[in-house]
Design a protein around this motif. Sequence first.
Motif, PDB file in Angstrom:
ATOM      1  N   VAL A  19      87.904  84.746  25.503  1.00 44.62           N
ATOM      2  CA  VAL A  19      86.782  84.575  26.375  1.00 44.62           C
ATOM      3  C   VAL A  19      85.391  85.257  25.888  1.00 44.62           C
ATOM      4  O   VAL A  19      84.330  84.716  25.859  1.00 44.62           O
ATOM      5  CB  VAL A  19      87.020  85.177  27.911  1.00 44.62           C
ATOM      6  CG1 VAL A  19      85.639  85.136  28.595  1.00 44.62           C
ATOM      7  CG2 VAL A  19      87.942  84.308  28.578  1.00 44.62           C
ATOM      8  N   TYR A  24      80.807  79.207  23.120  1.00 49.38           N
ATOM      9  CA  TYR A  24      80.384  78.329  24.357  1.00 49.38           C
ATOM     10  C   TYR A  24      79.518  77.357  24.031  1.00 49.38           C
ATOM     11  O   TYR A  24      79.867  75.995  24.510  1.00 49.38           O
ATOM     12  CB  TYR A  24      79.808  79.347  25.482  1.00 49.38           C
ATOM     13  CG  TYR A  24      81.226  80.184  26.132  1.00 49.38           C
ATOM     14  CD1 TYR A  24      81.558  79.464  27.447  1.00 49.38           C
ATOM     15  CD2 TYR A  24      81.346  81.313  25.890  1.00 49.38           C
ATOM     16  CE1 TYR A  24      82.811  80.143  28.056  1.00 49.38           C
ATOM     17  CE2 TYR A  24      82.389  81.964  26.392  1.00 49.38           C
ATOM     18  CZ  TYR A  24      82.908  81.251  27.845  1.00 49.38           C
ATOM     19  OH  TYR A  24      83.923  81.967  28.352  1.00 49.38           O
ATOM     20  N   SER A  27      81.176  74.167  22.427  1.00 48.61           N
ATOM     21  CA  SER A  27      81.995  73.463  23.284  1.00 48.61           C
ATOM     22  C   SER A  27      81.211  72.857  24.517  1.00 48.61           C
ATOM     23  O   SER A  27      81.731  71.845  25.048  1.00 48.61           O
ATOM     24  CB  SER A  27      83.249  74.215  23.689  1.00 48.61           C
ATOM     25  OG  SER A  27      84.065  74.616  22.537  1.00 48.61           O
ATOM     26  N   LEU A  28      80.603  73.459  25.014  1.00 52.93           N
ATOM     27  CA  LEU A  28      79.617  72.935  26.073  1.00 52.93           C
ATOM     28  C   LEU A  28      79.024  71.785  25.658  1.00 52.93           C
ATOM     29  O   LEU A  28      78.582  70.730  26.579  1.00 52.93           O
ATOM     30  CB  LEU A  28      78.414  73.939  26.832  1.00 52.93           C
ATOM     31  CG  LEU A  28      77.729  73.406  27.775  1.00 52.93           C
ATOM     32  CD1 LEU A  28      78.649  73.309  28.889  1.00 52.93           C
ATOM     33  CD2 LEU A  28      76.691  74.532  28.364  1.00 52.93           C
ATOM     34  N   ASP A  31      81.282  68.906  26.422  1.00 53.85           N
ATOM     35  CA  ASP A  31      81.780  69.013  27.804  1.00 53.85           C
ATOM     36  C   ASP A  31      80.879  68.130  28.665  1.00 53.85           C
ATOM     37  O   ASP A  31      79.828  68.186  28.425  1.00 53.85           O
ATOM     38  CB  ASP A  31      82.022  70.425  28.415  1.00 53.85           C
ATOM     39  CG  ASP A  31      82.677  70.426  29.356  1.00 53.85           C
ATOM     40  OD1 ASP A  31      83.822  71.178  29.269  1.00 53.85           O
ATOM     41  OD2 ASP A  31      82.480  70.094  30.601  1.00 53.85           O
ATOM     42  N   TYR A 192      78.109  81.514  33.374  1.00 54.17           N
ATOM     43  CA  TYR A 192      77.898  80.483  32.643  1.00 54.17           C
ATOM     44  C   TYR A 192      79.186  79.914  31.951  1.00 54.17           C
ATOM     45  O   TYR A 192      80.103  80.973  31.745  1.00 54.17           O
ATOM     46  CB  TYR A 192      77.085  81.041  31.195  1.00 54.17           C
ATOM     47  CG  TYR A 192      76.566  80.156  30.074  1.00 54.17           C
ATOM     48  CD1 TYR A 192      75.731  79.263  30.438  1.00 54.17           C
ATOM     49  CD2 TYR A 192      77.682  79.905  29.059  1.00 54.17           C
ATOM     50  CE1 TYR A 192      75.374  78.437  29.062  1.00 54.17           C
ATOM     51  CE2 TYR A 192      77.476  79.107  28.191  1.00 54.17           C
ATOM     52  CZ  TYR A 192      76.223  78.285  28.145  1.00 54.17           C
ATOM     53  OH  TYR A 192      75.987  77.251  27.234  1.00 54.17           O
ATOM     54  N   PRO A 193      79.478  78.637  32.032  1.00 54.32           N
ATOM     55  CA  PRO A 193      78.539  77.560  32.011  1.00 54.32           C
ATOM     56  C   PRO A 193      78.419  76.835  33.204  1.00 54.32           C
ATOM     57  O   PRO A 193      77.877  75.818  33.542  1.00 54.32           O
ATOM     58  CB  PRO A 193      78.817  76.490  31.006  1.00 54.32           C
ATOM     59  CG  PRO A 193      80.541  76.687  30.992  1.00 54.32           C
ATOM     60  CD  PRO A 193      80.757  78.107  31.212  1.00 54.32           C
ATOM     61  N   LYS A 251      88.081  81.866  35.421  1.00 52.54           N
ATOM     62  CA  LYS A 251      87.219  81.991  34.070  1.00 52.54           C
ATOM     63  C   LYS A 251      87.865  81.669  32.801  1.00 52.54           C
ATOM     64  O   LYS A 251      87.037  81.476  31.838  1.00 52.54           O
ATOM     65  CB  LYS A 251      86.649  83.616  33.967  1.00 52.54           C
ATOM     66  CG  LYS A 251      87.669  84.499  33.493  1.00 52.54           C
ATOM     67  CD  LYS A 251      87.116  86.038  33.497  1.00 52.54           C
ATOM     68  CE  LYS A 251      88.192  86.864  32.704  1.00 52.54           C
ATOM     69  NZ  LYS A 251      87.591  88.283  32.876  1.00 52.54           N
ATOM     70  N   PHE A 254      87.633  77.155  31.034  1.00 56.45           N
ATOM     71  CA  PHE A 254      86.884  76.669  29.831  1.00 56.45           C
ATOM     72  C   PHE A 254      87.350  76.872  28.725  1.00 56.45           C
ATOM     73  O   PHE A 254      87.498  76.032  27.634  1.00 56.45           O
ATOM     74  CB  PHE A 254      85.195  77.103  30.135  1.00 56.45           C
ATOM     75  CG  PHE A 254      84.365  76.483  29.288  1.00 56.45           C
ATOM     76  CD1 PHE A 254      83.902  75.337  29.857  1.00 56.45           C
ATOM     77  CD2 PHE A 254      84.127  76.847  27.887  1.00 56.45           C
ATOM     78  CE1 PHE A 254      82.806  74.411  28.929  1.00 56.45           C
ATOM     79  CE2 PHE A 254      83.365  76.341  27.283  1.00 56.45           C
ATOM     80  CZ  PHE A 254      82.552  74.968  27.673  1.00 56.45           C
ATOM     81  N   VAL A 255      87.650  78.310  28.422  1.00 58.94           N
ATOM     82  CA  VAL A 255      88.115  78.586  26.781  1.00 58.94           C
ATOM     83  C   VAL A 255      89.562  77.921  26.573  1.00 58.94           C
ATOM     84  O   VAL A 255      89.661  77.320  25.190  1.00 58.94           O
ATOM     85  CB  VAL A 255      88.119  79.901  26.720  1.00 58.94           C
ATOM     86  CG1 VAL A 255      86.494  80.521  26.671  1.00 58.94           C
ATOM     87  CG2 VAL A 255      89.052  80.745  27.431  1.00 58.94           C
ATOM     88  N   HIS A 258      88.883  74.176  25.937  1.00 66.07           N
ATOM     89  CA  HIS A 258      88.207  73.824  24.744  1.00 66.07           C
ATOM     90  C   HIS A 258      88.903  74.213  23.610  1.00 66.07           C
ATOM     91  O   HIS A 258      88.773  73.870  22.273  1.00 66.07           O
ATOM     92  CB  HIS A 258      86.756  74.302  24.952  1.00 66.07           C
ATOM     93  CG  HIS A 258      86.009  73.317  25.606  1.00 66.07           C
ATOM     94  ND1 HIS A 258      85.432  72.087  25.020  1.00 66.07           N
ATOM     95  CD2 HIS A 258      85.618  73.085  26.997  1.00 66.07           C
ATOM     96  CE1 HIS A 258      84.856  71.351  25.893  1.00 66.07           C
ATOM     97  NE2 HIS A 258      85.037  71.987  26.964  1.00 66.07           N
TER      98      HIS A 258
END
Length: 294
Positions: A19, A24, A27-28, A31, A192-193, A251, A254-255, A258
Amino acid sequence: MLESQGASGRLSEHLDALVARFPYARSLAQDPLSCVRPLAKDRASAEAAGLFAATLAIGNTTSIRRAFEDWLARCDGDLLAAVRARDRPGTPSAMRGFRHRWIRGDQLAFLAYRLHRIGKESGSLEEVFSSGRDGPAGFAGGLDALSSALRGPPGQHAPRGYRALFPSPLEGSHSPCKRLTLFVRWMVRSEYPDLGVWADVSPSELRIPLDQHVYWIAYHLGLTRRRTRSWAAVEEITAALRKFDPEDPVKYDFVLCHTGISGDCPKQRDMEVCGPCVLRPDCLLWHPRARGAA
Ligand code: SF4
């Protein structure tokens, strides 16, 4: 199940390192949340943009973002205005012809109509979710309430296939409800995000949006032994992650997601890629006997 700290006994430490060092921004950009963030000016606009984006979250991220932008253009760039204008069922000509995988424009036009009705009858999707969450089924009850409201009452002549877009975890299929769970994550987490526009729901209540990437890595980290992506697997993986962070168990979503989408994880033993992977001490591809020993 493996003991919760994985094959190394230090899984939470390794996940926190992932994390902390995750790219981020890279990858964002891939996404669908990147399409929602500029439109999320307040709760109502975030709910409208988030729900359309989450509903379209099938397939690869490039096609999802392309489909969202197509739908946004067909709504003249203002999804909330499109929802407020849809005071009756039917499909305006600009919305006809839209297609993303098996999702059609008439279904999304009906969704806009349902969002309009929910706004009139309940105020917001947060209030719908909270009313179900406060019942005996907890978070799953909140998703069930969302599913029920979005489907609408029987007899509304919803387009073919529409109701199947919004499964409930309380139904016999025990769907993981990835898209609604993802939508709720976007609305609730303020880190975030994510968007953090729902004040009445704590991040500690969230459940993991279990797509194929998250499931694969969770299984190979020993967070579940279940061989299917079911609601039971959602609960099991979330419970394992809650031991690592009770206040914000999702949390890691996302990681983990991705890591799979980006190709950072090849889902097979490949020393060139796996060598620097911070999760390799816990990965059952590299430590297959760890699961048997648990
Ligand atoms: S060690 Fe390799 S296969 Fe295992 S999680 Fe890391 S990148 Fe994926």
